[in-house]
Design an enzyme around this catalytic site. Sequence first.
Site, mmCIF file in Angstrom:
data_model
loop_
_atom_site.group_PDB
_atom_site.id
_atom_site.type_symbol
_atom_site.label_atom_id
_atom_site.label_comp_id
_atom_site.label_asym_id
_atom_site.label_seq_id
_atom_site.Cartn_x
_atom_site.Cartn_y
_atom_site.Cartn_z
ATOM 1 C CE LYS A 1 -26.391 28.291 -33.316
ATOM 2 N NZ LYS A 1 -25.393 28.432 -32.218
ATOM 3 C CD GLU B 1 -22.628 25.735 -31.803
ATOM 4 O OE1 GLU B 1 -22.969 26.846 -32.229
ATOM 5 O OE2 GLU B 1 -23.112 25.233 -30.758
ATOM 6 C CB CYS C 1 -26.270 24.841 -30.957
ATOM 7 S SG CYS C 1 -26.236 24.925 -29.140
#
Length: 588
Positions: A127, A44, A163
């Site tokens: 994300k 990330e 994540c």
Amino acid sequence: MPTLRLALCQVNPSVGDLTGNADLVRAWSRRAAEAGAQLVIFPEMVLTGYPVEDLVFRRSFVAASKAALDRLAADLAADGLGEVPIVVGYLDADGPPQVSGDAEPGRGARNAAALLHRGRVQVTYFKHHLPNYGVFDEDRYFVPGDTLTVVRLGGVDVALTICEDLWQAGGPFAAARQAGVGLVVSINGSPYELNKDDLRLPVVRRRAAEAEATIAYVNMVGGQDELVFEGDSMIVGPDGTLLARAPQFVEHLLVHDVSVPSTAETGEIADGGQVGDGLRLVRRTVEGLPPAPDGPAAHGGVIEPVADEAEVWQALVLGLRDYVNKNRFPSVVLGLSGGIDSAVVAAIAVDALGPDRVVGVSLPSQHSSEHSREDAADLAKRTGLDYRVEPIQPMVDAFLANLSLSGVAVENLQARVRGVILMALSNQEGPLVLTTGNKSELAVGYSTLYGDSVGGFNPIKDVWKTLVWRLAKWRNAEATRLGHTPPIPENSIGKPPSAELSPGQLDSDTLPDYDVLDPILIGYVDGDLGRDGLVASGHDPAMVDKVLRMVDTAEYKRRQSAPGTKISMKAFGRDRRLPITNRWREDG
């Protein structure tokens, strides 16, 4: 089923170093390509480092990140790596920052992933789940994505996630199942906490089952201010089988062949269709893929997690090393009292930087015992650090000749003289001053502002006193196992702790025994238990009241304390944020 050779690049980027991080990606991509990788995956925000915090609000930084991504794609092609699909995390934006006057609903900064191929950014993903707890403030910085990006590589459908998408049920992983993907890529900047590795694998297994797909989980490694990332990258099959797992706290290239269902075996929802959690499906095909390598299949291996003490020690060493090196300090200096805390910090520093970059200073006063001086000298001999002795009594006497002080004021004066000396050495020679107070002392305010609390970094800030002892014993036992000299004198481990600021002083004069104190503190600080909860857990009510009063009234000290490596679920500063001016007390 087709076989895809994955390369998970568990690397250590630096926040803000766009050029250095891009070079890191290029170097590790070459290593991966030489290993026959057909898909290379980085963590990330590897291009910017993570977390970038309020740099998100600087439009110049966002623009630099996007330009660096385009440049990286071109450079990879120029390196001869253009045919290898490479996934990298970076900072993007499709609108002004959310805090600006011209902010637009649903647009702004994005925590993003990109797949680079043939010199171009082929696809991006934003994300979806933004964590806003503990050390994370992503709702402050980013706008959530509302799409699921699926890339077809050599007949295999691959979904991109980032994540927190993995740590929550539903969302991209449920959508990935509906989209019929064979592989979900999860790029991570997941900070270390003790025993988090025990939680991570079950979570990845649950998401693999939810997606009915193989999960390639890659996490970054390295220290960033208080945070340390331990890696622990892994590949898990749809049935929950752990296929490969990387070591903790080191950079590592995990190369592994996975069997993934082809598109014909999975079916599909069309591009633009709706999938779980209201996401829109974005499908792209990337033509061309490195051919399957000849020879035997690649097996990444499974590295088993280590014991708790070894894990924490590695985290503290890495956190200190990266803080010192990334901030370009030449060395460190700390006061050596002969006690357990300074001994453990010195041993961590030597392991992190080598003895030539560690200065230990004995600062004896008239109250310093002979055994404490001997223990400090013994530690220096065992570790090989640069050892110096600077008696403080003449300086203390000079103050007392001009000030009328007594009691605690004289005790604090001694601690502050020591702090002045350490800071003077820092100014004169350039080392970073390490402070050595443990989490138990920090919790109850058992320290002197601008005295023993002085320093730029505290390696054991998030380590309870009882854990300090465990770490010391483990480190000595590990040295013995390896045939090395144990770094910490047994006297430092075995003797009663004392600040030695007055005749015969012991910590127990002021504090409960640490085996009584620490469980109360852990419940109150880490567990957020109130008075009733602590008493119900079996703690003495009078002792609970005493300890809680000390914790509550020491917030102003903690607010001024040096940063230190986070190893627990609730570290002071990063996690636990309470007002200084606060009249609420648990005893009513």
